[in-house]
Design a protein around this motif. Structure first.
Motif, PDB file in Angstrom:
ATOM      1  N   ARG A   1      94.773 107.888  74.003  1.00 44.67           N
ATOM      2  CA  ARG A   1      95.190 109.299  74.036  1.00 44.67           C
ATOM      3  C   ARG A   1      94.166 110.120  74.795  1.00 44.67           C
ATOM      4  O   ARG A   1      93.022 109.719  74.947  1.00 44.67           O
TER       5      ARG A   1
ATOM      6  N   GLY B   1      90.690 115.781  68.653  1.00 45.79           N
ATOM      7  CA  GLY B   1      91.443 117.034  68.688  1.00 45.79           C
ATOM      8  C   GLY B   1      92.918 116.774  68.926  1.00 45.79           C
ATOM      9  O   GLY B   1      93.402 115.657  68.782  1.00 45.79           O
ATOM     10  N   ALA B   2      93.614 117.812  69.292  1.00 39.74           N
ATOM     11  CA  ALA B   2      95.058 117.699  69.527  1.00 39.74           C
ATOM     12  C   ALA B   2      95.325 116.921  70.809  1.00 39.74           C
ATOM     13  O   ALA B   2      94.775 117.231  71.862  1.00 39.74           O
TER      14      ALA B   2
ATOM     15  N   GLN C   1      97.011 115.659  74.163  1.00 43.26           N
ATOM     16  CA  GLN C   1      97.848 116.178  75.243  1.00 43.26           C
ATOM     17  C   GLN C   1      98.651 115.057  75.887  1.00 43.26           C
ATOM     18  O   GLN C   1      99.753 115.275  76.371  1.00 43.26           O
TER      19      GLN C   1
END
Length: 139
Positions: A76, A81-82, A84
Motif C-alpha cells: 500500500r 496512515g490512510a 491512497q
C-alpha cells in the motif's frame, strides 16, 4: 464632507475575485497531490518488481505455489496512515503462467484508476469506464 472606505459593491467584487483565485489554487493543489501519490505508488511497484526479479533468480518461478503468489514487500501507499493506493498482483496465481506476473496499484478513492507493471517492465496508467479500460504507456 469626504467619506473614506469601500462600498459594499467593491467589497463584494474583491471577495468574488479572492474566492475564484482560492478555488483555482485548491484545485491545482489537489491535482498535484494526486500526481505525487501516483508517482510514489509507481516507485513502490518498481521496488516490488525488483523483489520479484530476485525471487525468480532464486526459485526460477514467480509463483510461490501453483495457486499463490509470494508476499510483496510493499502492499500500500503510504505504508502508514490512510491508504491512497493498494498494491497487489493483478491476477490470481492459479490461472497464471510461472514466468509471468502483473503488479497493480489501485487508487483507493477511485477504484477505476490504477497503475500496472508487468514482469517485462511495461508500465501502464489505466482508467476504467463502463467496463472498458483505457490505458496509456509510461512515456
Amino acid at each position: 464632507m469626504k467619506v473614506h472606505g469601500f462600498s459594499l459593491l467593491e467589497l463584494c467584487v474583491c471577495l468574488l475575485l479572492a474566492s475564484i483565485v482560492l478555488r483555482w489554487g485548491i484545485t491545482s493543489y489537489q491535482e498535484h497531490m494526486q500526481q505525487q501519490g501516483l508517482q510514489a505508488a509507481t516507485v513502490l511497484l518498481k521496488q516490488d518488481a525488483a523483489y520479484m526479479a530476485e525471487y525468480y533468480a532464486r526459485y526460477q518461478r514467480y509463483k510461490q505455489t501453483a495457486s499463490s503468489w509470494p508476499v510483496l514487500p510493499h502492499t500500500r501507499y503510504p505504508e502508514s496512515g490512510a491508504a491512497q493506493y493498494d498494491i497487489a498482483f493483478g491476477s490470481v496465481a492459479r490461472n497464471t503462467d510461472n514466468g509471468y506476473y502483473v503488479l497493480r496499484a489501485v487508487d483507493v478513492a477511485d477504484r477505476l484508476r490504477y497503475v500496472e507493471l508487468t514482469q517485462t517492465g511495461i508500465l501502464k496508467y489505466c482508467q476504467s469506464a463502463d467496463g472498458i479500460s483505457m490505458c496509456r504507456l509510461q512515456p
